[in-house]
Design an enzyme around this catalytic site. Sequence first.
Site, PDB file in Angstrom:
ATOM      1  N   HIS A  12       0.811  -1.214   0.000  1.00 47.49           N
ATOM      2  CA  HIS A  12       0.000   0.000   0.000  1.00 47.49           C
ATOM      3  C   HIS A  12       0.847   1.268   0.000  1.00 47.49           C
ATOM      4  O   HIS A  12       0.348   2.340  -0.336  1.00 47.49           O
ATOM      5  CB  HIS A  12      -0.995  -0.002   1.172  1.00 47.49           C
ATOM      6  CG  HIS A  12      -0.423   0.390   2.493  1.00 47.49           C
ATOM      7  ND1 HIS A  12      -0.021  -0.525   3.449  1.00 47.49           N
ATOM      8  CD2 HIS A  12      -0.190   1.609   3.038  1.00 47.49           C
ATOM      9  CE1 HIS A  12       0.411   0.105   4.514  1.00 47.49           C
ATOM     10  NE2 HIS A  12       0.333   1.404   4.300  1.00 47.49           N
ATOM     11  N   ASP A  30       0.243  -7.480   1.574  1.00 45.29           N
ATOM     12  CA  ASP A  30       0.674  -6.098   1.763  1.00 45.29           C
ATOM     13  C   ASP A  30       2.191  -5.981   1.785  1.00 45.29           C
ATOM     14  O   ASP A  30       2.757  -5.194   2.544  1.00 45.29           O
ATOM     15  CB  ASP A  30       0.074  -5.470   3.025  1.00 45.29           C
ATOM     16  CG  ASP A  30       0.125  -3.939   2.980  1.00 45.29           C
ATOM     17  OD1 ASP A  30       0.190  -3.393   1.865  1.00 45.29           O
ATOM     18  OD2 ASP A  30       0.111  -3.303   4.045  1.00 45.29           O
ATOM     19  N   GLY A  69       3.499   6.752   7.894  1.00 42.45           N
ATOM     20  CA  GLY A  69       4.903   6.871   7.503  1.00 42.45           C
ATOM     21  C   GLY A  69       5.731   5.738   8.055  1.00 42.45           C
ATOM     22  O   GLY A  69       6.799   5.420   7.534  1.00 42.45           O
ATOM     23  N   ASN A  70       5.251   5.103   9.135  1.00 41.69           N
ATOM     24  CA  ASN A  70       5.917   3.898   9.655  1.00 41.69           C
ATOM     25  C   ASN A  70       5.700   2.709   8.725  1.00 41.69           C
ATOM     26  O   ASN A  70       6.449   1.728   8.782  1.00 41.69           O
ATOM     27  CB  ASN A  70       5.379   3.528  11.036  1.00 41.69           C
ATOM     28  CG  ASN A  70       6.212   4.086  12.174  1.00 41.69           C
ATOM     29  OD1 ASN A  70       5.712   4.850  12.990  1.00 41.69           O
ATOM     30  ND2 ASN A  70       7.489   3.705  12.237  1.00 41.69           N
ATOM     31  N   SER A  71       4.657   2.762   7.905  1.00 43.34           N
ATOM     32  CA  SER A  71       4.342   1.636   7.038  1.00 43.34           C
ATOM     33  C   SER A  71       5.540   1.260   6.175  1.00 43.34           C
ATOM     34  O   SER A  71       6.149   2.117   5.523  1.00 43.34           O
ATOM     35  CB  SER A  71       3.161   1.980   6.132  1.00 43.34           C
ATOM     36  OG  SER A  71       1.981   2.111   6.863  1.00 43.34           O
ATOM     37  N   LEU A 106      -9.188 -22.126  -3.139  1.00 44.46           N
ATOM     38  CA  LEU A 106     -10.143 -23.192  -2.850  1.00 44.46           C
ATOM     39  C   LEU A 106     -11.579 -22.684  -2.761  1.00 44.46           C
ATOM     40  O   LEU A 106     -12.518 -23.414  -3.060  1.00 44.46           O
ATOM     41  CB  LEU A 106      -9.776 -23.884  -1.534  1.00 44.46           C
ATOM     42  CG  LEU A 106      -8.672 -24.932  -1.587  1.00 44.46           C
ATOM     43  CD1 LEU A 106      -8.329 -25.410  -0.181  1.00 44.46           C
ATOM     44  CD2 LEU A 106      -9.080 -26.109  -2.462  1.00 44.46           C
ATOM     45  N   GLY A 107     -11.768 -21.441  -2.331  1.00 41.09           N
ATOM     46  CA  GLY A 107     -13.120 -20.924  -2.163  1.00 41.09           C
ATOM     47  C   GLY A 107     -13.722 -21.301  -0.828  1.00 41.09           C
ATOM     48  O   GLY A 107     -14.862 -21.753  -0.751  1.00 41.09           O
TER      49      GLY A 107
END
Length: 312
Positions: free
Chosen positions: A61, A91, A164-166, A217-218
């Site tokens: 992200h 992510d 901003g840590n992301s 697999l669903g």
Amino acid sequence: MESSRPLDAYSQIVTGVAERLTPKVASLRVPRADQRQGRAGESLGSGVVFTGDGFLLTNAHVVGRSTNGTAEFSDGTSAPFRVVGADPLSDLAVLRADGPTPEPAELGEADTLKVGQLVVAVGNPLGLAGSVTAGVVSALGRSLPARGRVIEDVIQTDAALNPGNSGGALADAEARVVGINTAVAGVGLGMAVPVNDTTRRIISALMRDGRVRRAYLGLAMIPGPVPAQWRERIGRQKGLLVAQVVANGPAAKAGLRQGDLLLTVAGKPVAVSQDLQRLMFDEAIGRPLPITVMRNGALVDVIAEPSELVAA
């Protein structure tokens, strides 16, 4: 208080991790186009150098749909980077710097973490480079709703995180990166994607192919207990309870039903979502996958054929 007084043990650990890791965590500037305003801008985040030849790890992200940006390091140097690959489901994203980078950080093993263990977060919250916070692992195995998806098996920490840590590092007392900080879940709650066997496979796929192919697999599942009368016989306390079966999906076609308790998949025991996730990669796509479930007090064997997960 005398200035010569030695640091206490806690402070020695945190300062030691900060000294070793801060130079290896970059402040990322990622160009973004504002579709609503019709003008360009940029987003901020963090990235961790994890190879000696300029690869960095961050959040998907953080880079979004951008293909490049700039990495700035604590020694004042900077380097342009390109996005090698991003995986929104975990992510995670891999970048490649075009220029010299610091020595890489050591990747650790999140599966050995324990609740209450000291962790240190290094990143660039609010664009403030080289910021360090510390706390403990407050929970493990959390699920994090994010951008229309659910990121499974995340680490919860009370180390202070801010925008901003992301993409920054969550490290243990030995400065080994055990997680990539991904979200602020509330006051005093931060989340990090764990570094473990599953995420290492994701990182390798991104470096090699620029994307991650997953089997599908669903099924929607939650942990569930094995009936007491069966525990000693099969040597298991828990399985994965099927909460929902997607119509016409591979699991439905194989005959799996809501209420089934998955015990083994491909001959391997499953008790938490991570157990199944580590099996759902490209080698499982289109191939017979044996599954043993408990249904109405009996063991039932089925064969499913996972399809490839198509990104939304």
